[in-house]
Design a protein around this motif. Structure first.
Motif, PDB file in Angstrom:
ATOM      1  N   TRP A 124      38.898 -21.360  -0.238  1.00 44.78           N
ATOM      2  CA  TRP A 124      39.268 -20.202  -0.917  1.00 44.78           C
ATOM      3  C   TRP A 124      38.229 -19.831  -2.039  1.00 44.78           C
ATOM      4  O   TRP A 124      37.879 -18.522  -2.256  1.00 44.78           O
ATOM      5  N   LYS A 125      37.998 -21.051  -2.984  1.00 37.58           N
ATOM      6  CA  LYS A 125      37.078 -20.550  -3.952  1.00 37.58           C
ATOM      7  C   LYS A 125      35.925 -20.282  -3.787  1.00 37.58           C
ATOM      8  O   LYS A 125      35.312 -19.323  -4.337  1.00 37.58           O
ATOM      9  N   ILE A 126      35.165 -20.785  -2.563  1.00 39.83           N
ATOM     10  CA  ILE A 126      33.654 -20.367  -2.392  1.00 39.83           C
ATOM     11  C   ILE A 126      33.864 -19.009  -1.756  1.00 39.83           C
ATOM     12  O   ILE A 126      33.149 -18.006  -2.336  1.00 39.83           O
ATOM     13  N   VAL A 127      34.887 -18.616  -0.965  1.00 39.27           N
ATOM     14  CA  VAL A 127      34.686 -17.177  -0.523  1.00 39.27           C
ATOM     15  C   VAL A 127      35.065 -16.237  -1.473  1.00 39.27           C
ATOM     16  O   VAL A 127      34.290 -15.084  -1.745  1.00 39.27           O
ATOM     17  N   GLY A 128      35.754 -16.583  -2.546  1.00 39.34           N
ATOM     18  CA  GLY A 128      36.002 -15.840  -3.664  1.00 39.34           C
ATOM     19  C   GLY A 128      34.734 -15.314  -4.687  1.00 39.34           C
ATOM     20  O   GLY A 128      34.487 -14.457  -5.027  1.00 39.34           O
ATOM     21  N   GLY A 129      34.188 -16.807  -4.654  1.00 40.73           N
ATOM     22  CA  GLY A 129      32.892 -16.698  -5.474  1.00 40.73           C
ATOM     23  C   GLY A 129      31.765 -15.907  -4.999  1.00 40.73           C
ATOM     24  O   GLY A 129      31.210 -15.055  -5.516  1.00 40.73           O
ATOM     25  N   VAL A 130      31.794 -16.071  -3.718  1.00 42.44           N
ATOM     26  CA  VAL A 130      30.754 -15.129  -2.706  1.00 42.44           C
ATOM     27  C   VAL A 130      30.913 -13.631  -2.964  1.00 42.44           C
ATOM     28  O   VAL A 130      30.049 -13.097  -3.319  1.00 42.44           O
ATOM     29  N   THR A 131      32.361 -13.417  -2.809  1.00 42.69           N
ATOM     30  CA  THR A 131      32.401 -12.171  -2.837  1.00 42.69           C
ATOM     31  C   THR A 131      32.504 -11.422  -4.130  1.00 42.69           C
ATOM     32  O   THR A 131      31.812 -10.287  -4.399  1.00 42.69           O
ATOM     33  N   HIS A 132      32.600 -12.282  -5.191  1.00 40.34           N
ATOM     34  CA  HIS A 132      32.598 -11.811  -6.543  1.00 40.34           C
ATOM     35  C   HIS A 132      31.101 -11.545  -6.744  1.00 40.34           C
ATOM     36  O   HIS A 132      30.778 -10.364  -7.708  1.00 40.34           O
ATOM     37  N   ALA A 133      30.386 -12.417  -6.712  1.00 40.11           N
ATOM     38  CA  ALA A 133      29.103 -12.535  -7.119  1.00 40.11           C
ATOM     39  C   ALA A 133      28.327 -11.240  -6.318  1.00 40.11           C
ATOM     40  O   ALA A 133      27.382 -10.433  -6.777  1.00 40.11           O
ATOM     41  N   ASN A 134      28.794 -11.048  -4.995  1.00 42.85           N
ATOM     42  CA  ASN A 134      28.173  -9.862  -4.391  1.00 42.85           C
ATOM     43  C   ASN A 134      28.512  -8.382  -4.882  1.00 42.85           C
ATOM     44  O   ASN A 134      27.915  -7.585  -4.866  1.00 42.85           O
ATOM     45  N   SER A 135      29.672  -8.498  -5.561  1.00 40.79           N
ATOM     46  CA  SER A 135      30.069  -7.122  -6.403  1.00 40.79           C
ATOM     47  C   SER A 135      29.119  -7.094  -7.438  1.00 40.79           C
ATOM     48  O   SER A 135      28.992  -5.800  -8.016  1.00 40.79           O
ATOM     49  N   TYR A 136      28.225  -8.105  -7.903  1.00 41.46           N
ATOM     50  CA  TYR A 136      27.489  -7.918  -9.061  1.00 41.46           C
ATOM     51  C   TYR A 136      25.901  -7.631  -8.492  1.00 41.46           C
ATOM     52  O   TYR A 136      25.601  -6.442  -9.034  1.00 41.46           O
ATOM     53  N   TYR A 137      25.766  -8.446  -7.763  1.00 41.14           N
ATOM     54  CA  TYR A 137      24.236  -8.010  -7.080  1.00 41.14           C
ATOM     55  C   TYR A 137      24.342  -8.063  -5.722  1.00 41.14           C
ATOM     56  O   TYR A 137      24.773  -8.807  -4.742  1.00 41.14           O
ATOM     57  N   LYS A 138      24.053  -6.672  -5.145  1.00 42.83           N
ATOM     58  CA  LYS A 138      24.197  -6.310  -4.050  1.00 42.83           C
ATOM     59  C   LYS A 138      23.454  -7.263  -2.981  1.00 42.83           C
ATOM     60  O   LYS A 138      23.967  -7.779  -2.061  1.00 42.83           O
ATOM     61  N   ASN A 139      22.246  -7.339  -3.064  1.00 40.93           N
ATOM     62  CA  ASN A 139      21.382  -8.196  -2.166  1.00 40.93           C
ATOM     63  C   ASN A 139      20.950  -9.469  -2.689  1.00 40.93           C
ATOM     64  O   ASN A 139      19.905 -10.041  -2.314  1.00 40.93           O
ATOM     65  N   GLY A 140      21.472  -9.960  -3.996  1.00 37.93           N
ATOM     66  CA  GLY A 140      21.180 -11.160  -4.667  1.00 37.93           C
ATOM     67  C   GLY A 140      21.753 -12.558  -3.869  1.00 37.93           C
ATOM     68  O   GLY A 140      22.686 -12.872  -4.425  1.00 37.93           O
ATOM     69  N   TRP A 141      21.168 -12.879  -2.673  1.00 37.30           N
ATOM     70  CA  TRP A 141      22.150 -13.914  -1.858  1.00 37.30           C
ATOM     71  C   TRP A 141      21.875 -15.044  -2.596  1.00 37.30           C
ATOM     72  O   TRP A 141      22.868 -16.068  -2.284  1.00 37.30           O
ATOM     73  N   ILE A 142      20.926 -15.487  -3.380  1.00 36.88           N
ATOM     74  CA  ILE A 142      20.539 -16.763  -4.055  1.00 36.88           C
ATOM     75  C   ILE A 142      21.744 -16.748  -5.014  1.00 36.88           C
ATOM     76  O   ILE A 142      22.528 -17.733  -5.218  1.00 36.88           O
ATOM     77  N   VAL A 143      22.090 -15.669  -5.673  1.00 40.83           N
ATOM     78  CA  VAL A 143      23.157 -15.747  -6.692  1.00 40.83           C
ATOM     79  C   VAL A 143      24.570 -15.816  -6.049  1.00 40.83           C
ATOM     80  O   VAL A 143      25.286 -16.503  -6.496  1.00 40.83           O
ATOM     81  N   MET A 144      24.820 -15.416  -4.977  1.00 44.17           N
ATOM     82  CA  MET A 144      26.005 -15.495  -4.073  1.00 44.17           C
ATOM     83  C   MET A 144      26.145 -16.876  -3.632  1.00 44.17           C
ATOM     84  O   MET A 144      27.276 -17.676  -4.058  1.00 44.17           O
ATOM     85  N   ILE A 145      25.206 -17.625  -3.282  1.00 45.41           N
ATOM     86  CA  ILE A 145      25.094 -18.873  -3.085  1.00 45.41           C
ATOM     87  C   ILE A 145      25.448 -19.780  -4.227  1.00 45.41           C
ATOM     88  O   ILE A 145      26.400 -20.796  -4.290  1.00 45.41           O
ATOM     89  N   ALA A 146      24.819 -19.347  -5.302  1.00 45.33           N
ATOM     90  CA  ALA A 146      25.138 -20.371  -6.666  1.00 45.33           C
ATOM     91  C   ALA A 146      26.395 -20.033  -7.191  1.00 45.33           C
ATOM     92  O   ALA A 146      27.116 -21.064  -7.288  1.00 45.33           O
ATOM     93  N   ILE A 147      26.905 -18.797  -7.039  1.00 48.74           N
ATOM     94  CA  ILE A 147      28.356 -18.606  -7.725  1.00 48.74           C
ATOM     95  C   ILE A 147      29.543 -19.341  -6.835  1.00 48.74           C
ATOM     96  O   ILE A 147      30.301 -19.830  -7.284  1.00 48.74           O
ATOM     97  N   GLY A 148      29.173 -19.151  -5.360  1.00 47.37           N
ATOM     98  CA  GLY A 148      30.072 -19.887  -4.595  1.00 47.37           C
ATOM     99  C   GLY A 148      30.099 -21.467  -4.622  1.00 47.37           C
ATOM    100  O   GLY A 148      31.334 -21.997  -4.826  1.00 47.37           O
ATOM    101  N   TRP A 149      28.835 -21.790  -4.849  1.00 41.88           N
ATOM    102  CA  TRP A 149      28.771 -23.281  -4.989  1.00 41.88           C
ATOM    103  C   TRP A 149      29.492 -23.647  -6.231  1.00 41.88           C
ATOM    104  O   TRP A 149      30.385 -24.598  -6.462  1.00 41.88           O
ATOM    105  N   ALA A 150      29.142 -22.861  -7.394  1.00 44.22           N
ATOM    106  CA  ALA A 150      29.778 -23.201  -8.578  1.00 44.22           C
ATOM    107  C   ALA A 150      31.109 -23.230  -8.711  1.00 44.22           C
ATOM    108  O   ALA A 150      31.974 -24.254  -9.179  1.00 44.22           O
TER     109      ALA A 150
END
Lengths: 289, 289, 289
Positions: A124-150
């Motif tokens: 659940w945390k990973i999904v929430g992090g990826v979705t949350h990061a996507n709301s910041y950076y539309k196509n910043g998929w590295i950020v999405m990976i990093a936030i989900g991982w963090a």
């Protein structure tokens, strides 16, 4: 109309973490914290400091993702219910007479159940992090990976930093960012959910959540039952490392040259043995964690 | 119509900190910084570094609260007037010929006046922090307490971190978050102002500010005149700790068990003596502060 | 109508950094990182950690300025193109067979070209930082100076902090914030561009950018060709320090008094020799950097 399978996974992906899975997460995290040397003495001598450490253990991933996204690191304190829940569990674990909780927790089935439920919260945390990061950076998929991982596995980084501040932990260069098994599997999940979110992975989110959670729980419980080393990644890592970074076996003369030029490459010839010892060390550290 | 008492406290609560109380705060903080070993040498050899340290000593609490709320930590630099004021005081203290300031400051009445005025600023900081945090999280009263506490007493955490970065301070585990007397009294004030703000404390804000400030100044000056240990909290802490965490006196057999199970609890039997020595250490450190 | 000179400098100030100058910046930074002891071994043993360190070396200034302005420190990860560029250069430098890149880079002309282009990017970073900070704080010129300085030369602070976390770097008090030559020249540039931005410096921005860049490149290349110490600042610093902080030569009796009072000032009489040794240390560290 949906197939019953879809209905099942959809219902699963809509499960609320709040009361029970969160409790399991706090319980496992705080029992791991209590097993650290000196944690109990500190709780007696300085309860406030111990409480802060406990909060870092329970909410570390969220704090790290907040820092990385420049959101208030104290936001987790605004959720009074979860704070109260975690605090009461911390209180029971550290100050319960005849520490009944620890004795109840020492039974294997309880440990298995709690560990399995904690792994569910990871998804659940990973999904929430990826979705949350996507709301910041539309196509910043590295950020999405990093936030989900963090958010999924960043708690250990926060607690390590806190131990560094306390002076109870001296870092070693080759321990830095050495990924434990949870970090690796969380990174894998963050990758998968990011690619699913960017439509590069043709699978519905609730199915992916279901399969990934099953994989997490199964591997975790297997590792707890059989003291085996985390199997699934070893060979893939070796192959990947050999494909990407493995040139130095073939061009021995060049490496000889570079060895003489740059110190340190010399020890890269003793890589496999080093890796083996690292694996052992990792296994032990996981046990102690 | 208001009673003259209300008018007095209201007028007091509207006092502006800017010219004089801020000067007292900077003066006390920078004199404490100058008393640290090596600070003067560093000011001679590397004035820029010394200036940065001085800014951290003067604005540490605000910086910490900015970090905790994800606001620009450099915001304090935008207030050019205060920066200029603090910088000039830093310059006078460290580079004044025949350091006249230090000799003037060595007179007790001057120290008492400056310390008292610094304590007044503490109240204003706590109130500002609580109000500011409330503008973020409406009912996040834990955040309000934390921010009020950080802004009122967080400077020491920032300076400790800076000393850790400089390598002049090695942390010990049992020193971590060991609350000094200012931290404790600031936490108490933050609690009171938060509950006053959330209407759980039936007292008007300007009255609370007045009483709390009087309490702060009185205790501070008493502590400076008589080298007594900070009296008011000792017994309450003991009672509270005995109420909350004091089970381990009663169930000696269980603790025996838990001692054998978890290392560290063994030393919890020598708690009172340890606390006494901690109190002594705390007193000394406060003197050196 | 503009003079051809203005057209030239205007065209220069509109040069895009993206493909080539960024490559030079990444190349120089990563070669400096590779020269650190143990960097190559770490790249073999733990490529992920080495990649993170490489990103910190390439984007450290931007990360620091983001932290100081409470912007997401991960924003640099949203720029996929630059990340890909830096990662590929990191890969080539660390894992290229017979490390051809290092052998090509060992030729002096290549080094001079790369270093010169890296200095050009420094100007662009300072200007960007000053402009960006001005969008936050209209007349907060201290913030503008700080952000321009952080973005231009803050990478070393970030990498130092990372090495502290890794335990490979133990800080010494007198090394803290000891400004290297790049830091000093960046601070000078940040000052100039800030005052130009606040209209206190009567020169058009593109002219200032041109002259400052020429100055940067010329001094850098001169320093690389002749192993001379960074000439231009020594005397100015001495004069400035003597003007601002140099009272203690004249009032020897007072300093005697203050020496006996405050420890540390005693060594301030041996300041010139200490400075000389510092200059030497600084020169060496710059070579190793």
């Amino acid at each position: 109309m949906e197939s019953p399978w879809d209905e099942l996974t959809l219902a699963f992906s809509r499960t609320s973490m709040f009361p029970f899975f969160d409790i399991a997460h706090y319980l496992v995290s705080l029992m791991a914290m209590k097993r650290q040397p000196g944690a109990v003495t500190m709780a007696w001598k300085n309860p406030f400091s111990s409480w802060c450490t406990a909060m870092l253990h329970c909410f570390g991933g969220g704090i790290l993702s907040c820092i990385l996204l420049a959101e208030p690191p104290l936001r987790f304190l605004a959720n009074n219910t979860n704070i109260l829940l975690a605090s009461s569990i911390w209180y029971i674990i550290f100050f319960c007479p005849c520490d009944l909780v620890c004795q109840a927790y020492s039974f294997l089935p309880v440990q298995l159940l709690a560990a399995g439920m904690k792994e569910v919260t990871r998804t659940w945390k990973i999904v929430g992090g990826v979705t949350h990061a996507n709301s910041y950076y539309k196509n910043g998929w590295i950020v999405m990976i990093a936030i989900g991982w963090a958010r999924g596995a960043g708690g250990s980084i926060i607690t390590n930093f806190e131990q560094l501040m306390k002076g109870t932990w001296k870092p070693e260069a080759d321990e830095w960012l050495k990924m434990s098994y949870p970090s690796k599997v969380t990174l894998l999940g963050s990758l998968m959910f990011t690619f699913q979110h960017t439509k590069h992975l043709a699978i519905s989110k609730h199915n992916l959540m279901f399969f990934y959670t099953v994989f997490l729980v199964a591997t975790k419980i297997t590792m707890m039952l059989t003291e085996a080393s985390p199997v699934p990644f070893g060979p893939f890592e070796d192959i990947l490392g050999r494909m990407l970074f493995g040139y130095h076996q073939q061009f021995s003369p060049c490496t000889k040259k570079s060895e003489t030029k740059s110190n340190g490459t010399g020890s890269s010839t003793s890589k496999p043995t080093a890796d083996a010892s690292d694996k052992l060390k990792k296994k032990h550290s996981k046990k102690t964690e």
